[in-house]
Scaffold this active site. Structure first.
Site, PDB file in Angstrom:
ATOM      1  N   SER A  72       0.792  -1.232   0.000  1.00 59.87           N
ATOM      2  CA  SER A  72       0.000   0.000   0.000  1.00 59.87           C
ATOM      3  C   SER A  72       0.824   1.283   0.000  1.00 59.87           C
ATOM      4  O   SER A  72       0.246   2.368  -0.012  1.00 59.87           O
ATOM      5  CB  SER A  72      -0.969   0.009   1.187  1.00 59.87           C
ATOM      6  OG  SER A  72      -2.100  -0.784   0.884  1.00 59.87           O
ATOM      7  N   LYS A  75      -0.232   3.628  -2.712  1.00 59.98           N
ATOM      8  CA  LYS A  75      -1.248   4.678  -2.605  1.00 59.98           C
ATOM      9  C   LYS A  75      -0.637   6.066  -2.458  1.00 59.98           C
ATOM     10  O   LYS A  75      -1.331   7.071  -2.650  1.00 59.98           O
ATOM     11  CB  LYS A  75      -2.192   4.370  -1.447  1.00 59.98           C
ATOM     12  CG  LYS A  75      -3.004   3.094  -1.651  1.00 59.98           C
ATOM     13  CD  LYS A  75      -3.985   2.861  -0.516  1.00 59.98           C
ATOM     14  CE  LYS A  75      -4.838   1.612  -0.768  1.00 59.98           C
ATOM     15  NZ  LYS A  75      -4.132   0.357  -0.451  1.00 59.98           N
ATOM     16  N   SER A 132      -6.339   3.173   4.206  1.00 59.76           N
ATOM     17  CA  SER A 132      -5.689   2.470   3.098  1.00 59.76           C
ATOM     18  C   SER A 132      -6.714   1.662   2.312  1.00 59.76           C
ATOM     19  O   SER A 132      -6.512   0.491   1.987  1.00 59.76           O
ATOM     20  CB  SER A 132      -4.564   1.556   3.609  1.00 59.76           C
ATOM     21  OG  SER A 132      -3.667   1.225   2.577  1.00 59.76           O
TER      22      SER A 132
END
Length: 367
Positions: A72, A75, A132
């Site tokens: 993640s 992101k 997230s």
């Protein structure tokens, strides 16, 4: 080996007292160079990097250019392109982004949005940072790129322009994909770019919770609460990557940017990051000394990151290079006036190890 004793006047070459600074420098060098090596020996997924934000100088690197799965941390790039769209006027904070069937089908972590639903841009930002949320990442990708695949291509192009030459994106969330790779150096470069290009939004990365439709959503980044001076960026996890984190922290008017990848557990990852930051701040403290110790070469010939240069046209930029009021905590150096002595004292008390856990996890969602 270079004879470092030639830097000292002959009258100072006395037993014990003359050797004390040398021993401190040697110990400090060994700590900074070997801490990652010890972690890496038991963990082939490990990578780490610590750099001074103002200059870009790297003070620690281990496997920093080895390819890893970002999870993640992906992101961060999704958010970069979202911030860019807002700044260019293509999106507004109150604009509603539609939720497709594909977006709604993403596995957790997520906000559990339903197909046909929508989410405000202003809510999508904390959903990506704090929760997230994989479904929200796809919503943003489809809004900006038409499809997640097309958006991933935009992400990769932007990465190349930033100098992230070893990074390739296949999706907007960081969910498992063998082709989605990066490096610790590239993620640190992305962190610098976020802070440099969108300082007005950097505060979003310090959030630990937000409210969405009346429900409190809490985040995964415990360094924000547990490490004095830590004020932002992102965590990530999939089974293939281990536990990743990109962190920025300030102490004594110095800002460090650091990346750790491949932790066995979130706790061991956080402890290792805290340790690297402590040692990084101590290393930076050496540079202000006026004696020969200030010139000691610890990190070796490692290429610098892009510096976080202050842009006077952006009102919030100077704050990124200023000191942040840190609340007292167990990780705070006990003797801030002398970082080397403080580091020695803390290690003597048994608080200096890199506790890389050995427990694996079965969870596979990017978060």
């Amino acid at each position: 080996m270079r004879d470092i004793t030639t830097r000292l006047p002959a009258t100072r070459l006395r037993p014990a007292r003359a050797m004390a600074p040398l021993m401190v420098a040697v110990c400090m060098g060994l700590w900074l160079m070997l801490i990652g090596g010890a972690a890496q020996a038991d963990n082939p997924r490990y990578a780490g990097l610590v750099a001074d934000a103002a200059s870009g100088d790297v003070v620690y690197a281990e496997n920093a250019e080895a390819r890893r799965y970002p999870a993640s941390l992906t992101k961060m790039m999704t958010l970069y392109l979202l911030f860019e769209a807002i700044e260019q006027g293509r999106l507004g904070m109150d604009d509603a982004l539609p939720v497709s069937t594909h977006a709604a089908s993403m596995p957790a972590s997520k906000l559990w949005l339903q197909a046909g639903d929508s989410i405000r841009v202003g809510d999508a930002i904390p959903a990506l940072v704090v929760r997230s949320a994989n479904d929200v990442a796809v919503v943003v990708a489809e809004a900006l790129g038409g499809s997640e695949t097309a958006f991933a291509q935009l992400m990769t192009v932007r990465a190349r322009r930033m100098g992230m030459g070893s990074t390739h994106f296949s999706n907007a969330s960081g969910l498992p994909d063998d082709a989605q790779v990066t490096t610790a150096r590239d993620m640190a470069t992305l962190a610098v770019a976020l802070m440099r290009d969108f300082p007005e939004y950097y505060g979003e990365f310090s959030r630990t919770e937000f409210v969405f439709r009346g429900k409190l959503q809490r985040g995964h980044n415990r360094l924000l609460s547990n490490y004095p001076g830590a004020d932002g960026l992102k965590t990530g996890f999939i089974r293939a990557s281990g536990f990743n984190v990109a962190t920025s922290a300030v102490r004594d008017d110095r800002r460090l940017i650091a990346v750790v990848m491949g932790g066995f557990t979130s706790r061991s990852r956080d402890e290792h990051m805290a340790d690297l930051l402590d040692r990084g701040f101590a290393r930076m403290g050496l540079r202000e000394r006026t004696d020969w110790l200030a010139d000691t070469d610890i990190s070796g010939p490692i290429a610098s990151l892009p510096p976080l240069a202050v842009d006077p046209s952006r009102a919030n930029m100077p704050a990124l290079l200023a000191s942040v009021e840190a609340k007292p905590a167990v990780r705070l150096a006990s003797n801030s006036a002398d970082p080397i002595r403080a580091l020695l004292e803390r290690n003597a008390q048994g608080d200096g190890g890199s506790a890389w856990g050995l427990r694996n996890t079965v969870q596979n969602a990017a978060r």
